[in-house]
Design a protein around this motif. Structure first.
Motif, PDB file in Angstrom:
ATOM      1  N   ASP A 114       7.833  10.748 -15.899  1.00 42.93           N
ATOM      2  CA  ASP A 114       8.241   9.371 -16.185  1.00 42.93           C
ATOM      3  C   ASP A 114       7.101   8.446 -15.777  1.00 42.93           C
ATOM      4  O   ASP A 114       6.898   8.167 -14.589  1.00 42.93           O
ATOM      5  CB  ASP A 114       9.523   9.044 -15.416  1.00 42.93           C
ATOM      6  N   ALA A 115       6.339   7.973 -16.766  1.00 37.69           N
ATOM      7  CA  ALA A 115       5.150   7.159 -16.503  1.00 37.69           C
ATOM      8  C   ALA A 115       5.484   5.677 -16.598  1.00 37.69           C
ATOM      9  O   ALA A 115       6.147   5.230 -17.539  1.00 37.69           O
ATOM     10  CB  ALA A 115       4.045   7.510 -17.490  1.00 37.69           C
ATOM     11  N   GLN A 116       5.005   4.906 -15.623  1.00 43.79           N
ATOM     12  CA  GLN A 116       5.178   3.459 -15.643  1.00 43.79           C
ATOM     13  C   GLN A 116       4.199   2.832 -16.628  1.00 43.79           C
ATOM     14  O   GLN A 116       3.110   3.360 -16.883  1.00 43.79           O
ATOM     15  CB  GLN A 116       4.933   2.865 -14.259  1.00 43.79           C
ATOM     16  N   SER A 117       4.587   1.705 -17.168  1.00 47.55           N
ATOM     17  CA  SER A 117       3.666   0.946 -18.007  1.00 47.55           C
ATOM     18  C   SER A 117       2.495   0.447 -17.164  1.00 47.55           C
ATOM     19  O   SER A 117       2.672   0.039 -16.008  1.00 47.55           O
ATOM     20  CB  SER A 117       4.387  -0.240 -18.645  1.00 47.55           C
ATOM     21  N   THR A 118       1.305   0.471 -17.725  1.00 48.26           N
ATOM     22  CA  THR A 118       0.123   0.028 -16.963  1.00 48.26           C
ATOM     23  C   THR A 118       0.056  -1.492 -16.854  1.00 48.26           C
ATOM     24  O   THR A 118      -0.555  -2.022 -15.916  1.00 48.26           O
ATOM     25  CB  THR A 118      -1.162   0.537 -17.643  1.00 48.26           C
ATOM     26  N   HIS A 119       0.651  -2.226 -17.808  1.00 49.51           N
ATOM     27  CA  HIS A 119       0.593  -3.704 -17.792  1.00 49.51           C
ATOM     28  C   HIS A 119      -0.857  -4.176 -17.641  1.00 49.51           C
ATOM     29  O   HIS A 119      -1.147  -5.130 -16.902  1.00 49.51           O
ATOM     30  CB  HIS A 119       1.458  -4.272 -16.661  1.00 49.51           C
ATOM     31  N   ASP A 127       6.253   9.667 -12.156  1.00 50.84           N
ATOM     32  CA  ASP A 127       7.188  10.529 -11.425  1.00 50.84           C
ATOM     33  C   ASP A 127       7.218  11.895 -12.108  1.00 50.84           C
ATOM     34  O   ASP A 127       7.577  11.998 -13.292  1.00 50.84           O
ATOM     35  CB  ASP A 127       8.588   9.921 -11.413  1.00 50.84           C
ATOM     36  N   VAL A 128       6.856  12.942 -11.377  1.00 53.20           N
ATOM     37  CA  VAL A 128       6.754  14.283 -11.934  1.00 53.20           C
ATOM     38  C   VAL A 128       7.846  15.157 -11.328  1.00 53.20           C
ATOM     39  O   VAL A 128       7.958  15.269 -10.096  1.00 53.20           O
ATOM     40  CB  VAL A 128       5.370  14.906 -11.652  1.00 53.20           C
ATOM     41  N   ASP A 129       8.658  15.776 -12.183  1.00 53.57           N
ATOM     42  CA  ASP A 129       9.721  16.690 -11.750  1.00 53.57           C
ATOM     43  C   ASP A 129       9.498  18.044 -12.414  1.00 53.57           C
ATOM     44  O   ASP A 129       9.378  18.125 -13.644  1.00 53.57           O
ATOM     45  CB  ASP A 129      11.100  16.154 -12.143  1.00 53.57           C
TER      46      ASP A 129
END
Length: 278
Positions: A114-119, A127-129
């Motif tokens: 789940d990668a956050q936007s870089t903005h 987040d790596v699961d």
């Protein structure tokens, strides 16, 4: 001198716990410790407590960490996201953790990233699961090799004393040591040529055989974890015999005997057991 640094390795990428450029991480969870027992307890209906369980069977392991990439531009961060997303997208990956005590690893399935936007920032979090179907973690170990059993030279009688016993010969055995604290499956690589071959655990009598001629230059691999055989990289499990696979207990060893029929050339067996921990 110790570094007091922890590193995560996921396939070809390395994540540091230091505040550096490139990949870093925080909040690694569930790498150490034992997973939940799958064998349920059964309470005694008219007595104290539960019926005694004879063993425990562990569940698979879910591992998580937060990865952070710091680059020179938002575009570089996005390219790093894409590189990470390709790892484990369609097949298992190898995940390792390095501490001052060494490196241990597991084979994992990447469940989610789940990668956050870089903005338009020069850093970002993912987040790596992952899930390890086999909850044990492993270290590396050397392969030990033996030829089939062969007789020594022997003494010529009458003997002149003090006698010097001649050398030569081979017992055809390897002793595999598991330095970890969890049982670990053994692996063997057999090289031709021979008509048939059997690998026997000396302590337990368990056997795994291969009932197919193996010419010189060919290789068959026995894997106790998958219960399969590979002949020159192709599945050859239909030629397995006995199928009495043996794990090496933690902090213990097992000795394996290599026997063949119809030997030609220089057949050999290499064996290895990886140290394992829960």
């Amino acid at each position: 001198m110790t570094s007091d640094r922890t590193l995560i390795h996921l396939d070809h990428l390395t994540f540091s716990d230091s505040n550096v450029s490139g990949w870093a991480f925080r909040e690694l969870t569930n790498w150490w410790g034992a997973t939940q027992n799958k064998v349920p307890g059964v309470e005694r209906p008219s007595g104290v407590g539960a019926f005694q369980r004879r063993r425990a069977t562990r569940r698979s392991r879910v591992i998580s960490f937060q990865a952070r990439y710091r680059g020179s531009s938002a575009a570089e961060v996005e390219r790093a996201y894409d590189e990470l997303a390709a790892i484990g997208a369609d097949m298992p990956a190898r995940m390792g953790v390095t501490t001052d005590d060494g490196t241990s690893w597991r084979t994992v399935i990447v469940e989610q990233q789940d990668a956050q936007s870089t903005h338009n920032r020069r850093y970002g979090w993912v987040d790596v699961d992952v899930t390890a179907d086999d909850p044990r973690r492993y270290g590396d170990a050397e392969w030990l090799t033996t030829d089939p059993p062969s007789a020594g030279v022997g003494l010529v009688w009458p003997v002149v004393w003090p006698a010097v016993w001649p050398g030569g010969g081979s017992p055809g055995r390897v002793t595999l040591v598991n330095d970890g604290r969890a049982p670990s499956p053994s692996s063997f690589v057999l090289r031709g040529g021979f008509d048939t071959a059997v690998v026997t655990c000396v302590e337990t009598g368990d056997r795994v055989g291969f009932a197919r001629p193996l010419p010189e230059g060919s290789v068959v691999t026995f894997d106790a974890e998958t219960r399969r055989a590979l002949l020159n990289g192709q599945d050859a499990s239909r030629w397995l015999r006995y199928r009495q696979w043996t794990d090496v207990p933690g902090l213990s060893s097992r000795t394996f005997q290599f026997d063949v029929t119809g030997a030609t050339g220089s057949p050999s067996m290499s064996g290895r057991v990886l140290p394992a921990w829960w």
